[in-house]
Design a protein around this motif. Structure first.
Motif, PDB file in Angstrom:
ATOM      1  N   GLY A  46      25.758  26.000  -2.794  1.00  0.00           N
ATOM      2  CA  GLY A  46      25.780  25.389  -4.119  1.00  0.00           C
ATOM      3  C   GLY A  46      24.482  25.616  -4.863  1.00  0.00           C
ATOM      4  O   GLY A  46      23.441  25.924  -4.286  1.00  0.00           O
ATOM      5  N   ARG A  47      24.545  25.447  -6.176  1.00  0.00           N
ATOM      6  CA  ARG A  47      23.381  25.710  -7.016  1.00  0.00           C
ATOM      7  C   ARG A  47      22.588  24.460  -7.357  1.00  0.00           C
ATOM      8  O   ARG A  47      21.445  24.538  -7.773  1.00  0.00           O
ATOM      9  CB  ARG A  47      23.829  26.386  -8.314  1.00  0.00           C
ATOM     10  N   MET A  48      23.214  23.296  -7.219  1.00  0.00           N
ATOM     11  CA  MET A  48      22.544  22.064  -7.619  1.00  0.00           C
ATOM     12  C   MET A  48      22.334  21.166  -6.408  1.00  0.00           C
ATOM     13  O   MET A  48      23.233  20.987  -5.590  1.00  0.00           O
ATOM     14  CB  MET A  48      23.370  21.326  -8.685  1.00  0.00           C
ATOM     15  N   GLN A  49      21.128  20.639  -6.301  1.00  0.00           N
ATOM     16  CA  GLN A  49      20.805  19.706  -5.225  1.00  0.00           C
ATOM     17  C   GLN A  49      20.017  18.530  -5.796  1.00  0.00           C
ATOM     18  O   GLN A  49      19.256  18.690  -6.755  1.00  0.00           O
ATOM     19  CB  GLN A  49      19.959  20.375  -4.130  1.00  0.00           C
ATOM     20  N   GLU A  50      20.229  17.377  -5.206  1.00  0.00           N
ATOM     21  CA  GLU A  50      19.424  16.204  -5.555  1.00  0.00           C
ATOM     22  C   GLU A  50      19.030  15.525  -4.251  1.00  0.00           C
ATOM     23  O   GLU A  50      19.884  15.099  -3.479  1.00  0.00           O
ATOM     24  CB  GLU A  50      20.194  15.232  -6.442  1.00  0.00           C
ATOM     25  N   LEU A  51      17.734  15.458  -4.020  1.00  0.00           N
ATOM     26  CA  LEU A  51      17.204  14.920  -2.772  1.00  0.00           C
ATOM     27  C   LEU A  51      16.123  13.898  -3.084  1.00  0.00           C
ATOM     28  O   LEU A  51      15.259  14.136  -3.925  1.00  0.00           O
ATOM     29  CB  LEU A  51      16.614  16.049  -1.918  1.00  0.00           C
ATOM     30  N   PHE A  52      16.178  12.759  -2.404  1.00  0.00           N
ATOM     31  CA  PHE A  52      15.138  11.745  -2.532  1.00  0.00           C
ATOM     32  C   PHE A  52      14.324  11.727  -1.240  1.00  0.00           C
ATOM     33  O   PHE A  52      14.886  11.790  -0.146  1.00  0.00           O
ATOM     34  CB  PHE A  52      15.749  10.365  -2.771  1.00  0.00           C
ATOM     35  N   VAL A  53      13.002  11.642  -1.383  1.00  0.00           N
ATOM     36  CA  VAL A  53      12.114  11.645  -0.222  1.00  0.00           C
ATOM     37  C   VAL A  53      11.225  10.406  -0.273  1.00  0.00           C
ATOM     38  O   VAL A  53      10.556  10.153  -1.280  1.00  0.00           O
ATOM     39  CB  VAL A  53      11.231  12.912  -0.188  1.00  0.00           C
ATOM     40  N   LEU A  54      11.223   9.641   0.814  1.00  0.00           N
ATOM     41  CA  LEU A  54      10.388   8.447   0.924  1.00  0.00           C
ATOM     42  C   LEU A  54       9.325   8.674   1.989  1.00  0.00           C
ATOM     43  O   LEU A  54       9.638   9.087   3.108  1.00  0.00           O
ATOM     44  CB  LEU A  54      11.235   7.228   1.312  1.00  0.00           C
ATOM     45  N   GLY A  55       8.072   8.402   1.643  1.00  0.00           N
ATOM     46  CA  GLY A  55       7.000   8.474   2.623  1.00  0.00           C
ATOM     47  C   GLY A  55       6.848   7.139   3.331  1.00  0.00           C
ATOM     48  O   GLY A  55       6.812   6.087   2.691  1.00  0.00           O
ATOM     49  N   LEU A  56       6.785   7.156   4.657  1.00  0.00           N
ATOM     50  CA  LEU A  56       6.707   5.933   5.455  1.00  0.00           C
ATOM     51  C   LEU A  56       5.482   5.978   6.359  1.00  0.00           C
ATOM     52  O   LEU A  56       5.291   6.947   7.102  1.00  0.00           O
ATOM     53  CB  LEU A  56       7.972   5.774   6.311  1.00  0.00           C
ATOM     54  N   GLU A  57       4.661   4.935   6.293  1.00  0.00           N
ATOM     55  CA  GLU A  57       3.471   4.857   7.137  1.00  0.00           C
ATOM     56  C   GLU A  57       3.892   4.551   8.570  1.00  0.00           C
ATOM     57  O   GLU A  57       4.185   3.405   8.924  1.00  0.00           O
ATOM     58  CB  GLU A  57       2.520   3.779   6.618  1.00  0.00           C
ATOM     59  N   ALA A  58       3.928   5.576   9.395  1.00  0.00           N
ATOM     60  CA  ALA A  58       4.483   5.435  10.743  1.00  0.00           C
ATOM     61  C   ALA A  58       3.711   4.443  11.604  1.00  0.00           C
ATOM     62  O   ALA A  58       4.271   3.821  12.506  1.00  0.00           O
ATOM     63  CB  ALA A  58       4.518   6.800  11.428  1.00  0.00           C
ATOM     64  N   GLY A  59       2.418   4.268  11.351  1.00  0.00           N
ATOM     65  CA  GLY A  59       1.618   3.397  12.202  1.00  0.00           C
ATOM     66  C   GLY A  59       1.605   1.939  11.797  1.00  0.00           C
ATOM     67  O   GLY A  59       0.989   1.113  12.477  1.00  0.00           O
ATOM     68  N   SER A  60       2.285   1.581  10.708  1.00  0.00           N
ATOM     69  CA  SER A  60       2.267   0.193  10.253  1.00  0.00           C
ATOM     70  C   SER A  60       3.086  -0.689  11.197  1.00  0.00           C
ATOM     71  O   SER A  60       4.007  -0.210  11.867  1.00  0.00           O
ATOM     72  CB  SER A  60       2.840   0.097   8.838  1.00  0.00           C
ATOM     73  N   PRO A  61       2.763  -1.987  11.273  1.00  0.00           N
ATOM     74  CA  PRO A  61       3.528  -2.890  12.148  1.00  0.00           C
ATOM     75  C   PRO A  61       5.023  -2.881  11.849  1.00  0.00           C
ATOM     76  O   PRO A  61       5.849  -2.905  12.764  1.00  0.00           O
ATOM     77  CB  PRO A  61       2.905  -4.261  11.859  1.00  0.00           C
ATOM     78  N   SER A  62       5.384  -2.835  10.567  1.00  0.00           N
ATOM     79  CA  SER A  62       6.801  -2.837  10.199  1.00  0.00           C
ATOM     80  C   SER A  62       7.504  -1.593  10.711  1.00  0.00           C
ATOM     81  O   SER A  62       8.628  -1.652  11.224  1.00  0.00           O
ATOM     82  CB  SER A  62       6.951  -2.929   8.677  1.00  0.00           C
ATOM     83  N   MET A  63       6.856  -0.438  10.586  1.00  0.00           N
ATOM     84  CA  MET A  63       7.476   0.802  11.037  1.00  0.00           C
ATOM     85  C   MET A  63       7.589   0.846  12.556  1.00  0.00           C
ATOM     86  O   MET A  63       8.571   1.356  13.100  1.00  0.00           O
ATOM     87  CB  MET A  63       6.673   1.999  10.527  1.00  0.00           C
ATOM     88  N   ARG A  64       6.600   0.313  13.252  1.00  0.00           N
ATOM     89  CA  ARG A  64       6.684   0.288  14.718  1.00  0.00           C
ATOM     90  C   ARG A  64       7.859  -0.563  15.172  1.00  0.00           C
ATOM     91  O   ARG A  64       8.524  -0.256  16.159  1.00  0.00           O
ATOM     92  CB  ARG A  64       5.372  -0.236  15.314  1.00  0.00           C
ATOM     93  N   GLU A  65       8.129  -1.634  14.435  1.00  0.00           N
ATOM     94  CA  GLU A  65       9.253  -2.499  14.785  1.00  0.00           C
ATOM     95  C   GLU A  65      10.591  -1.789  14.594  1.00  0.00           C
ATOM     96  O   GLU A  65      11.556  -2.044  15.317  1.00  0.00           O
ATOM     97  CB  GLU A  65       9.217  -3.767  13.934  1.00  0.00           C
TER      98      GLU A  65
END
Length: 234
Positions: A46-65
């Motif tokens: 296909g010719r059209m794409q829509e992608l969303f990218v979120l950066g996540l702090e892997a070392g944060s307490p929330s991410m570790r959980e």
């Protein structure tokens, strides 16, 4: 920093180094690229794409959980509509830059990551359950301006009301009422900015008997009153 990628439209190939892992992302796929994976994107079909990218702090307490996978992973989400709604709110926060926008944005990103993590641990729904879920979502899309109950959805898929309500919440992350309101709010934003109807007329069209109730629901969904979205040309 880890990356969460949501494919909203089209398809792309996600390649992660140094091991060369490749994942094909299509509409509704959510992939996680862990820190150090050096992801690159390549054109898919296909010719059209829509992608969303979120950066996540892997070392944060929330991410570790959350315990996201240490290797790249992809999963077709059953909550695409909900995630897209939250992403729109995140983009609005970043655009408006009102006090506290960073905190709210980080909270939304973590909320999306948490729901994806739950889906990944639970695995893909059984084919029959997935079909039931899609039928219920299609039913709501057709009748969201009306009052919709679990009894209605139960009849839609030929199952009990409680089964329908439980499956719907498990599959979308929202109650039936929350999902209906979200559909209405998306239409409301479009009508406020693109039509010449008044707020009162839009509220009535979307099934809200009282304008004050419509305004409360709208503010809760978008963090601003409907009047902020009104666009008028003289």
């Amino acid at each position: 920093m880890g990356l969460l990628l949501l494919m909203a439209y089209g398809s792309l190939i996600l390649r992660m180094e140094p091991d060369g892992t490749e994942l094909e992302l299509k509409r509704g796929d959510v992939a996680y690229a862990p820190p150090g994976s050096r992801p690159t994107l390549h054109a898919g079909s296909g010719r059209m794409q829509e992608l969303f990218v979120l950066g996540l702090e892997a070392g944060s307490p929330s991410m570790r959980e959350l315990r996201l996978p240490e290797e790249g992973a992809s999963l077709r989400t059953q909550r695409l509509d909900w995630m897209m709604g939250r992403l729109r709110t995140l983009l609005e926060e970043d655009s408006d830059r009102e006090p506290g926008y960073r905190v709210r944005g980080e909270g939304i990103a973590l909320e999306i990551a948490a729901l994806w993590s739950r889906e990944a641990r639970a695995g893909q729904p059984a084919p029959v359950a997935a079909r039931h879920l899609e039928r219920m979502k299609a039913y709501i899309q057709d009748k969201y301006r009306e009052k919709i109950t679990k009894e209605d959805l139960g009849r839609c898929i030929g199952r009990t009301p409680n089964y329908a309500a439980t499956l719907f919440r498990r599959g979308t992350g929202q109650t039936i009422s929350e999902y209906v309101h979200a559909q209405r709010m998306r239409t409301a934003v479009y009508m406020l900015s693109e039509s010449l109807l008044t707020i009162e007329e839009i509220a009535d069209y979307l099934g809200y008997g009282e304008v004050s109730y419509f305004q409360r629901v709208f503010r809760r969904a978008h963090g601003a009153p409907p009047s902020r979205y009104v666009s008028r040309t003289d």
